[in-house]
Design an enzyme around this catalytic site. Structure first.
Site, PDB file in Angstrom:
ATOM      1  N   PRO A   1      26.127  46.496  26.784  1.00  0.00           N
ATOM      2  CA  PRO A   1      25.390  46.545  27.763  1.00  0.00           C
ATOM      3  C   PRO A   1      23.954  46.144  27.774  1.00  0.00           C
ATOM      4  O   PRO A   1      23.036  46.292  28.811  1.00  0.00           O
ATOM      5  CB  PRO A   1      25.254  48.132  28.113  1.00  0.00           C
ATOM      6  CG  PRO A   1      25.285  48.630  26.904  1.00  0.00           C
ATOM      7  CD  PRO A   1      26.479  47.991  25.861  1.00  0.00           C
TER       8      PRO A   1
ATOM      9  N   ASP B   1      25.032  34.775  28.348  1.00  0.00           N
ATOM     10  CA  ASP B   1      24.776  35.337  29.682  1.00  0.00           C
ATOM     11  C   ASP B   1      23.709  36.178  29.717  1.00  0.00           C
ATOM     12  O   ASP B   1      23.038  36.618  28.954  1.00  0.00           O
ATOM     13  CB  ASP B   1      26.167  36.306  29.808  1.00  0.00           C
ATOM     14  CG  ASP B   1      27.278  35.981  30.236  1.00  0.00           C
ATOM     15  OD1 ASP B   1      27.417  34.683  30.673  1.00  0.00           O
ATOM     16  OD2 ASP B   1      28.452  36.559  30.314  1.00  0.00           O
TER      17      ASP B   1
ATOM     18  N   LYS C   1      24.277  34.336  35.148  1.00  0.00           N
ATOM     19  CA  LYS C   1      24.482  34.337  36.739  1.00  0.00           C
ATOM     20  C   LYS C   1      23.955  35.727  37.083  1.00  0.00           C
ATOM     21  O   LYS C   1      23.584  36.495  36.347  1.00  0.00           O
ATOM     22  CB  LYS C   1      26.147  34.576  36.977  1.00  0.00           C
ATOM     23  CG  LYS C   1      26.932  33.416  36.203  1.00  0.00           C
ATOM     24  CD  LYS C   1      28.429  33.937  36.285  1.00  0.00           C
ATOM     25  CE  LYS C   1      29.166  32.535  35.790  1.00  0.00           C
ATOM     26  NZ  LYS C   1      30.547  32.768  35.958  1.00  0.00           N
TER      27      LYS C   1
ATOM     28  N   ASP D   1      32.138  44.016  27.561  1.00  0.00           N
ATOM     29  CA  ASP D   1      33.196  43.224  26.432  1.00  0.00           C
ATOM     30  C   ASP D   1      34.044  42.134  27.285  1.00  0.00           C
ATOM     31  O   ASP D   1      34.052  42.103  28.589  1.00  0.00           O
ATOM     32  CB  ASP D   1      34.138  44.365  26.646  1.00  0.00           C
ATOM     33  CG  ASP D   1      35.537  44.115  25.819  1.00  0.00           C
ATOM     34  OD1 ASP D   1      35.747  44.432  24.610  1.00  0.00           O
ATOM     35  OD2 ASP D   1      36.402  43.484  26.196  1.00  0.00           O
TER      36      ASP D   1
ATOM     37  N   THR E   1      32.093  48.139  26.403  1.00  0.00           N
ATOM     38  CA  THR E   1      31.920  47.683  27.993  1.00  0.00           C
ATOM     39  C   THR E   1      31.054  48.583  28.730  1.00  0.00           C
ATOM     40  O   THR E   1      30.814  49.753  28.409  1.00  0.00           O
ATOM     41  CB  THR E   1      33.307  47.986  28.307  1.00  0.00           C
ATOM     42  OG1 THR E   1      33.368  47.772  29.938  1.00  0.00           O
ATOM     43  CG2 THR E   1      33.787  49.567  28.174  1.00  0.00           C
TER      44      THR E   1
ATOM     45  N   MET F   1      29.405  45.505  39.225  1.00  0.00           N
ATOM     46  CA  MET F   1      28.954  44.341  40.252  1.00  0.00           C
ATOM     47  C   MET F   1      29.254  44.992  41.396  1.00  0.00           C
ATOM     48  O   MET F   1      29.727  44.331  42.499  1.00  0.00           O
ATOM     49  CB  MET F   1      29.736  43.144  39.948  1.00  0.00           C
ATOM     50  CG  MET F   1      29.512  42.499  38.544  1.00  0.00           C
ATOM     51  SD  MET F   1      30.648  41.297  38.221  1.00  0.00           S
ATOM     52  CE  MET F   1      31.906  41.965  37.799  1.00  0.00           C
TER      53      MET F   1
ATOM     54  N   GLY G   1      20.845  49.933  32.977  1.00  0.00           N
ATOM     55  CA  GLY G   1      21.524  50.929  32.010  1.00  0.00           C
ATOM     56  C   GLY G   1      21.153  50.421  30.438  1.00  0.00           C
ATOM     57  O   GLY G   1      21.222  49.319  30.239  1.00  0.00           O
TER      58      GLY G   1
END
Length: 400
Positions: free
Chosen positions: A168, A191, A213, A246, A274, A324, A353
């Protein structure tokens, strides 16, 4: 003492002894692909299991010179010093190297403490002080696992792609394998929600490609990301695709794997923590909890659900986690209410988070979109719907 690493694949290695010490020797050798012959009057239970599994062969009796025909190496592991002396003498007559696990200084070869990480093999020998060697090997293993060791290859080899789940965003939640793969990288394609703090640890000449993004803004389309990965790998480079969460949990990792395989590029996936589970945990929310939820469903807020899906989710006696989902929060809440979900169902929106900016906004399902707007909630955030929201006392919650 001349340090060497021996290739024992397909080569006969004789282990004299049938006890736990011989079992360890035989097991290690079999794992390296050696043709292992164990010679002993009897076998301990563990060695018998190896024999039954065809990992080793066994000849019952005492070691003779004939047993050493065609052998490349001998391990004297009977557990009896006199018997081991006799084995070593036979090996000396045949000009074979002999390992004495119980008395390393008495052998003509020494089995070092070894660290293995993929194609990296580190061995440590401190003479008869095997405990010291093991301690050093453990510390070296930690150095390699931390990503601090220089692991990049300097000789040409086929390129490859490694998809690394970065969790995260908190660097300490990146796995050891993920850190090790980053230390091997020539190119890192990253990312926005990945743990970018680790990039400062890379060698200065490692190329970093930012394909991040944001909500409603995808400057680098997925097809272009796929092309960047494949082209760099085909150029002989080790490429790490550092992703948030993940790779296989709403991370489009499957698409990147397919693109690599279709281009004939070797690809590996390193799972990550994840955000669907880790971000609620950071806010003190368990996604399952006895008496509150026995199952959890993870959704993308970008996907439109039909009436049947929504009706099933509304009836679900469990937890719904939406990634999202901030921009779709009103639409999702309205749809669940229309499908029959209890308006009083507790909902939490956990923003940023595992960062210093983390905050949690809670409200009943019927009011969560309104409350989130008033609180100025923005992506990235994870939405949690279900009784688990109030199952425990959360941390830093902005409740209503």
């Amino acid at each position: 003492m001349q340090p060497l690493h021996l290739d024992v694949r397909g080569r006969r290695v004789v282990v004299a002894g049938g006890g736990p010490l011989a079992d360890r020797c035989a097991r290690d050798l079999a794992a390296l692909g050696a043709d292992v012959l164990v010679v002993s009057a009897r076998l301990c239970e563990e060695l018998a299991e190896q024999r039954d599994a065809a990992a080793v062969r066994w000849r019952e009796g005492e070691l003779t010179g004939t047993d050493l025909d065609g052998a490349w190496l001998v391990h004297a592991a009977t557990g009896d010093a006199r018997e081991d002396d006799a084995v070593a003498a036979l090996a000396e007559q045949r000009r074979l190297w002999c390992v004495r696990p119980d008395a390393p200084a008495a052998g003509t070869a020494v089995e070092p403490a070894v660290v293995r990480r993929d194609d990296v093999v580190l061995s440590v020998d401190t003479g008869a002080d095997t405990a010291r060697a093991r301690a050093l090997a453990v510390r070296l293993g930690h150095l390699v696992d931390s990503g601090a060791a220089p692991l990049r290859r300097h000789r040409p080899r086929a390129g490859r792609v490694v998809l690394v789940g970065g969790g995260p965003g908190e660097p300490e939640l990146l796995t050891l394998r993920g850190r090790r793969r980053l230390a091997e990288a020539d190119v890192v394609v990253v990312d926005r929600l990945a743990p970018t703090g680790v990039l400062a640890e890379l060698d200065p000449d490692v190329q970093v490609v930012d394909v991040g993004k944001t909500s409603g803004n995808h400057p680098v389309p997925q097809e272009e990301i796929n092309r960047v990965l494949v082209d760099a790998a085909l150029a002989g480079r080790t490429v790490v695709r550092l992703k948030g969460g993940d790779p296989y949990v709403l991370g489009r990792g499957g698409e990147e794997v397919i693109a690599c395989r279709e281009a004939g590029v070797e690809v590996e996936v390193v799972p990550g923590v994840t955000s669907a589970f880790a971000v609620p945990a950071a806010a003190g929310i368990p996604v399952t909890h006895r008496g509150a939820s026995r199952c959890v469903t993870v959704l993308s807020g970008h996907e439109d659900l039909d009436e049947g899906d929504l009706a099933a989710l509304a009836r679900l006696d469990g937890t719904l986690v939406v990634l999202m989902g901030v921009t779709a929060l009103q639409r999702l809440a309205d749809a669940l209410l229309e499908a029959g979900k209890d308006p009083a169902t507790p909902v939490a929106v956990v923003q940023d988070g595992w960062s210093a900016r983390q905050r949690t906004t809670t409200a009943p399902l019927a009011r969560i979109a309104e409350v989130a707007r008033a609180a100025g909630v923005r992506p990235p955030a994870v939405v949690v719907v279900g009784e688990v929201v109030s199952a425990l006392d959360g941390a830093d919650r902005q409740g209503v």
